[in-house]
Enzyme design. Structure first.
Site, PDB file in Angstrom:
ATOM      1  N   LYS A 185       2.434  -3.205   8.406  1.00 36.06           N
ATOM      2  CA  LYS A 185       3.229  -2.405   8.586  1.00 36.06           C
ATOM      3  C   LYS A 185       5.126  -3.069   8.836  1.00 36.06           C
ATOM      4  O   LYS A 185       4.273  -3.378  10.035  1.00 36.06           O
ATOM      5  CB  LYS A 185       3.101  -1.722   9.256  1.00 36.06           C
ATOM      6  N   ASP A 215      -0.030   5.933  13.581  1.00 37.89           N
ATOM      7  CA  ASP A 215       1.370   6.283  14.008  1.00 37.89           C
ATOM      8  C   ASP A 215       1.650   7.323  15.697  1.00 37.89           C
ATOM      9  O   ASP A 215       2.983   7.977  15.427  1.00 37.89           O
ATOM     10  CB  ASP A 215       1.970   7.126  12.994  1.00 37.89           C
ATOM     11  N   ARG A 242      -0.419  12.777   6.430  1.00 36.15           N
ATOM     12  CA  ARG A 242       0.505  11.640   6.111  1.00 36.15           C
ATOM     13  C   ARG A 242       0.212  10.795   7.114  1.00 36.15           C
ATOM     14  O   ARG A 242      -0.096   8.813   7.102  1.00 36.15           O
ATOM     15  CB  ARG A 242       2.268  11.976   5.661  1.00 36.15           C
ATOM     16  N   ASN A 243      -0.011  11.163   8.154  1.00 33.41           N
ATOM     17  CA  ASN A 243      -0.440   9.630   8.823  1.00 33.41           C
ATOM     18  C   ASN A 243      -2.107  10.069   9.876  1.00 33.41           C
ATOM     19  O   ASN A 243      -1.941   9.460  10.715  1.00 33.41           O
ATOM     20  CB  ASN A 243       0.299  10.431  10.533  1.00 33.41           C
ATOM     21  N   LEU A 257       1.108  -1.527   0.124  1.00 30.53           N
ATOM     22  CA  LEU A 257       0.475   0.445  -0.046  1.00 30.53           C
ATOM     23  C   LEU A 257       0.620   1.802  -0.533  1.00 30.53           C
ATOM     24  O   LEU A 257       0.511   2.121  -0.516  1.00 30.53           O
ATOM     25  CB  LEU A 257      -0.942  -0.240   1.062  1.00 30.53           C
ATOM     26  N   GLY A 258       1.960   1.268   0.824  1.00 32.80           N
ATOM     27  CA  GLY A 258       2.540   2.572   1.161  1.00 32.80           C
ATOM     28  C   GLY A 258       4.420   1.733   0.696  1.00 32.80           C
ATOM     29  O   GLY A 258       4.423   0.917   1.449  1.00 32.80           O
ATOM     30  N   GLY A 290       6.933   4.030   4.403  1.00 38.70           N
ATOM     31  CA  GLY A 290       7.790   4.889   4.362  1.00 38.70           C
ATOM     32  C   GLY A 290       9.125   5.266   5.074  1.00 38.70           C
ATOM     33  O   GLY A 290       9.212   4.221   4.256  1.00 38.70           O
ATOM     34  N   GLN A 291       9.164   5.761   5.515  1.00 38.87           N
ATOM     35  CA  GLN A 291      10.135   6.405   5.824  1.00 38.87           C
ATOM     36  C   GLN A 291      11.326   5.038   6.594  1.00 38.87           C
ATOM     37  O   GLN A 291      12.325   4.588   6.692  1.00 38.87           O
ATOM     38  CB  GLN A 291      11.020   7.383   6.656  1.00 38.87           C
ATOM     39  N   PHE A 292      10.495   3.711   7.518  1.00 44.35           N
ATOM     40  CA  PHE A 292      11.215   2.842   8.562  1.00 44.35           C
ATOM     41  C   PHE A 292      10.394   1.864   7.839  1.00 44.35           C
ATOM     42  O   PHE A 292      10.330   0.485   8.458  1.00 44.35           O
ATOM     43  CB  PHE A 292      10.304   3.134   9.584  1.00 44.35           C
ATOM     44  N   GLY A 293       9.512   1.525   6.573  1.00 43.53           N
ATOM     45  CA  GLY A 293       9.370   0.225   6.087  1.00 43.53           C
ATOM     46  C   GLY A 293       8.611   0.192   5.470  1.00 43.53           C
ATOM     47  O   GLY A 293       7.715   1.505   4.484  1.00 43.53           O
ATOM     48  N   ASP A 333       3.822  12.892  16.135  1.00 47.81           N
ATOM     49  CA  ASP A 333       4.084  13.114  14.366  1.00 47.81           C
ATOM     50  C   ASP A 333       3.154  13.600  13.954  1.00 47.81           C
ATOM     51  O   ASP A 333       2.690  12.927  12.766  1.00 47.81           O
ATOM     52  CB  ASP A 333       4.995  11.943  14.019  1.00 47.81           C
TER      53      ASP A 333
HETATM   54  P1  ATP Z   1       6.616   8.747   7.532  1.00 49.91           P
HETATM   55  O1  ATP Z   1       7.815   7.187   7.452  1.00 49.91           O
HETATM   56  O2  ATP Z   1       7.112   9.849   7.963  1.00 49.91           O
HETATM   57  O3  ATP Z   1       5.800   7.477   8.403  1.00 49.91           O
HETATM   58  P2  ATP Z   1       4.199   7.440   5.871  1.00 49.91           P
HETATM   59  O4  ATP Z   1       3.319   7.802   7.566  1.00 49.91           O
HETATM   60  O5  ATP Z   1       3.469   7.779   4.852  1.00 49.91           O
HETATM   61  O6  ATP Z   1       5.699   8.369   6.385  1.00 49.91           O
HETATM   62  P3  ATP Z   1       3.634   4.764   6.657  1.00 49.91           P
HETATM   63  O7  ATP Z   1       3.000   5.114   7.735  1.00 49.91           O
HETATM   64  O8  ATP Z   1       4.747   3.204   6.621  1.00 49.91           O
HETATM   65  O9  ATP Z   1       4.005   5.631   6.409  1.00 49.91           O
HETATM   66  O10 ATP Z   1       2.535   4.542   6.133  1.00 49.91           O
HETATM   67  C1  ATP Z   1       2.923   4.161   4.410  1.00 49.91           C
HETATM   68  C2  ATP Z   1       1.268   4.082   3.334  1.00 49.91           C
HETATM   69  O11 ATP Z   1       1.060   3.133   3.484  1.00 49.91           O
HETATM   70  C3  ATP Z   1       0.482   5.872   3.860  1.00 49.91           C
HETATM   71  O12 ATP Z   1       0.981   6.807   3.305  1.00 49.91           O
HETATM   72  C4  ATP Z   1      -0.712   4.677   3.216  1.00 49.91           C
HETATM   73  O13 ATP Z   1      -1.005   5.198   2.116  1.00 49.91           O
HETATM   74  C5  ATP Z   1      -0.839   3.512   3.567  1.00 49.91           C
HETATM   75  N1  ATP Z   1      -0.866   2.992   4.803  1.00 49.91           N
HETATM   76  C6  ATP Z   1      -0.503   3.209   6.125  1.00 49.91           C
HETATM   77  N2  ATP Z   1      -1.193   2.143   7.280  1.00 49.91           N
HETATM   78  C7  ATP Z   1      -2.385   2.169   6.564  1.00 49.91           C
HETATM   79  C8  ATP Z   1      -3.500   1.547   6.650  1.00 49.91           C
HETATM   80  N3  ATP Z   1      -3.832   0.478   8.383  1.00 49.91           N
HETATM   81  N4  ATP Z   1      -4.475   1.023   6.295  1.00 49.91           N
HETATM   82  C9  ATP Z   1      -4.408   1.584   5.084  1.00 49.91           C
HETATM   83  N5  ATP Z   1      -2.991   2.152   4.332  1.00 49.91           N
HETATM   84  C10 ATP Z   1      -2.211   2.479   4.810  1.00 49.91           C
END
Ligand code: ATP
Length: 517
Positions: free
Chosen positions: A275, A385, A371-372, A253-254, A256-259, A367
């Protein structure tokens, strides 16, 4: 706010909130074929551990519950049941999974049920038109949704008058609101001409005649979907370190910086978000300590942590799945096509509601940013988050050279300078989040690095009002960016300001004769 604010609390007012009711089944005054006759309304709206009060004191009746939704037992300990099934609750020792005995013979008869799937027989909570603690604005949003028609209605707890109720009715054009007045003997009325011993009786009465209302009460407000159980299953409520082999990864799905974040299935059946944390980004022990606390944070506007896999790396965090992903991309994709100021204020209000809960729990997000925040079905927004920043993001993150990806632009000056993270630095970030919401996901301080923005902020500079931003909303943003943290508003204040944003006249409830007070 609808929660009793105790840590680890899972009482109904904390955990069976509007979002669950929002997804409540539709139906008539009879519920899935069960006509609730001669109702003895209980007004027990607090903790589920306390058995409901019934006028008839029989033990059996006191513990008689009805299923609000169907549920397929996920482990041998659990019961499967259909909406409308009646059961006796025989043990409420566990806060969120109650032991129940089904009052029918087919199939397994005894086992655990998720507490938010049942309500005392004949209680207000068991009525399809009762939406507990949703706000007036949310009632309006729900009642104008497709599928509701003239005469769709709901009853909710009054926002302004604790212990009172309001009736919201869709007349085909707009939603009208009426106060339900309480009689000293426990009855209810809208106009003193017609008094009722119970709310159910009142609903039945106005279902047959308008008598001064804008229209008859024809159909409970419809909703879709069913709520999430409080945990993946009864077993994971207390043992939430799960076997990683029970997870199936379906779609990325996406990142982030940490995975990475994946859509997945737990036990081949239950949709979850997984995650995966890059090896070495954090100490699993630190994470587990934090996760222990996060697991107990429960609120309809917070992403629920459901389970973890920490025994080996990469660590997995399993949460509820949000179908529309991050608020940031949601806003950017829309870019003003269908999202306008009322939706934007609603988004901000929902985030403030989740943050107000964290505030009561003395929990700092660290944070908060678009995005969160994640977007679910039917206009539901939830904060994600929370707390993770403390585990992942050390000093080096803030000091990194390339700060365009870093949260400097969301971080309050005192937090950057002196590492002073408090709920007030979250309030600062909330102001930036409102900026993101009104600009459809623009980067704050365009053209400046985080460091340059910080220098300017310390000289009194603030982001100017975005061109489409209403003055009152910008005023709220500026309050969040007060240089003195203690003078920034609380999230509780932000929540009501945003929820009441369009409420110019708080006494705009109608009397039954349509005479506006
Ligand atoms: P950061 O690393 O700074 O926290 P981030 O919040 O974009 O950045 P992630 O929390 O790893 O990084 O999330 C990455 C992407 O995955 C999000 O932008 C979102 O699109 C998707 N995502 C995260 N959690 C969920 C979830 N519970 N349900 C659906 N999609 C999600």
């Amino acid at each position: 706010m609808g929660n009793c604010c105790r840590k680890n609390c899972s009482c109904l007012s904390c955990v069976l909130p509007c979002v669950f009711k929002e997804e409540k089944r539709s139906g008539s005054n009879s519920f899935n074929g069960i006509v609730i006759q001669n109702p003895v309304i209980t007004t027990q709206l607090d903790g589920p551990q306390v058995p409901p009060r019934f006028v008839n004191q029989g033990e059996q009746q006191r513990n008689s519950y009805v299923a609000l939704y169907s549920y397929e037992g996920r482990t041998p300990d659990e019961l499967s049941f259909k909406a409308g099934d009646q059961m006796l609750i025989i043990d409420t020792t566990h806060a969120s999974w109650w032991k129940a005995k089904l009052l029918r013979t087919r199939g397994k008869a005894e086992g655990y049920v998720p507490f938010n799937y049942v309500a005392p027989v004949s209680s207000i909570e068991s009525m399809p038109w009762f939406f507990k603690d949703i706000k007036r604005s949310e009632a309006e949003r729900l009642l104008v949704r497709p599928g509701n028609t003239t005469g769709s209605f709901l009853i909710r707890e009054s926002e302004s008058q604790k212990g009172e109720y309001s009736l919201s009715v869709f007349d085909g054009i707009a939603v009208k609101h009426y106060r339900l007045r309480k009689l000293d003997d426990g009855g209810f009325y809208i106009t003193s001409k017609s008094k009722f011993v119970s709310m159910n009786e009142l609903v039945e009465y106005y279902g047959k005649r308008e008598e001064g209302l804008c229209c008859k009460l024809l159909k409970p407000c419809i909703t879709t979907g069913i709520p999430l159980p409080p945990d993946l299953c009864y077993h994971t409520a207390d043992h939430w370190e799960i076997n990683r082999n029970s997870l199936k990864f379906l779609k990325k799905l996406g990142q982030g910086q940490f995975g990475e974040v994946w859509e997945g299935l737990w036990n081949n059946t239950i949709p979850v978000a997984i995650k995966t944390l890059k090896t070495g980004t954090m100490n699993p022990q630190d994470f587990l300590r934090e996760a222990q606390f996060m697991k107990n944070l429960r609120h309809p506007k917070l992403i629920q942590l459901q389970a973890v896999c920490t025994l080996e790396e990469p660590v997995y965090i399993i949460t509820e799945l949000m179908r529309h992903g991050s608020l940031l991309s949601y806003l950017q994709n829309d870019n003003g096509t269908s999202i306008h100021i009322p939706n934007q204020v609603d988004m901000a209000a929902q985030v403030a509601s989740g943050m107000a809960y964290l505030e009561t729990q003395s929990f700092i997000h660290r944070d908060l940013a678009a995005r969160n925040v994640l977007v679910g079905e039917n206009g539901v927004y939830k904060v994600a988050d929370f707390g993770l920043a403390r585990v992942f993001k050390g000093e080096d993150v803030y000091e990194a050279k390339n700060d365009t990806k870093l949260p400097l632009k969301w971080t309050a000056p005192e937090a950057i300078r002196y590492n002073r993270f408090t709920i007030k630095s979250d309030v600062w970030a909330f102001g930036i989040l409102i900026f993101e919401i009104v600009t459809y996901g623009k980067m704050p301080y365009p053209g400046l690095t985080g460091r340059q923005a910080l220098d300017k902020l310390e000289n009194g500079y603030r982001i100017p009002k975005p061109f489409n931003c209403p003055h009152d909303l910008y005023k709220i943003m500026l309050e969040c960016w007060n240089a003195k943290p203690e003078e920034r508003p609380t999230f509780e204040t932000l929540q009501w300001k945003l929820e009441d944003y369009f409420e110019t006249d708080p006494s705009s409830y109608l009397e039954a004769n349509n005479f506006e007070r």
